[in-house]
Enzyme design. Sequence first.
Site, short mmCIF file in Angstrom:
data_model
loop_
_atom_site.label_atom_id
_atom_site.label_comp_id
_atom_site.label_asym_id
_atom_site.label_seq_id
_atom_site.Cartn_x
_atom_site.Cartn_y
_atom_site.Cartn_z
N SER A 1 0.42 19.92 -5.36
CA SER A 1 0.98 18.89 -6.25
C SER A 1 -0.08 18.06 -6.96
O SER A 1 0.23 17.37 -7.93
CB SER A 1 1.91 17.97 -5.46
OG SER A 1 1.18 17.17 -4.55
N LYS B 1 -0.77 11.06 -3.80
CA LYS B 1 -0.42 11.11 -5.22
C LYS B 1 -1.33 10.12 -5.97
O LYS B 1 -2.09 9.36 -5.37
CB LYS B 1 1.04 10.72 -5.46
CG LYS B 1 2.07 11.51 -4.67
CD LYS B 1 2.23 12.95 -5.13
CE LYS B 1 3.26 13.69 -4.30
NZ LYS B 1 3.31 15.13 -4.64
#
Length: 279
Positions: free
Chosen positions: A42, A120
């Site tokens: 990701s 993230k």
Amino acid sequence: MAEKAKSDSGIVETIKTIFWALLIAGVFRTLFFQPFWIPSGSMKDTLLIGDFLFVNKMTYGYSYASCPSVRIPAVGINVDAKDLCGWLGEGSNERLFGGEPERGDVVVFRHPVTGYDFIKRLIGLPGDKVQLRNGAVYINGQVVKREDGGVFTEEYGPQGPQRHRPRCENGPVGDGGACAKSRYIETLPNGVQYSTLNITTQGSDNTGIYTVPEGHYFFMGDNRDNSTDSRVPKSARGVDYVPYENLIGRADRIMFSSAGRSMFAFWTWRGDRFFKAVE
């Protein structure tokens, strides 16, 4: 008898040594740095599957989430961070020696729903309005500068211990083929630059306006079309807005990176990622 007493003494000393070693390691991990092995794609191409890094916990101070969760399903161990450190004020959204994260930081945080550690990039600060239009990020109505960054190419095939295959912009390719994605360079309002990847046009490229609540943050993965992040609400087990207390630390530097199924498979280590800065 003397030999037995000596043997018993040796066992006791060994147990003491192991106890203190584990205690010191636990304190070190809780207060200073936490190891983190990247399990998914990701955050490509900033972070690759198999990157091993240490998370700096001193950057944002400490909360209950600073304590590690101990999960070993094979032997039935599942001790959550809040079980160990809930006394630090779990649910208060406060921190000890708290430091404010900056836009563009790559952050490890505790998932608000599952409790697992996620990594993230921080895009939206408290009070910000964040939206995506045709894949471009808008913050408070202003588009984030995005420039062509060429093409990111990787070999198509199973990756990491979970053996996931990457998604490709250039359509289905066979194992060993070149899996390509468009790369863009984004520049946030504070000047932080990083690369993002594009695979296809999908629903998450066009969103409504997200208004970040006070005391919360908005995160997105750099591999935009392959990331479960703040664009996904809690009701769908997404990340949603992340409370301040859930921040664990900032990722600053990759120590080494394994292209194989295990970090210990040193023959699969990537030679160009030793001590690489996380940008």
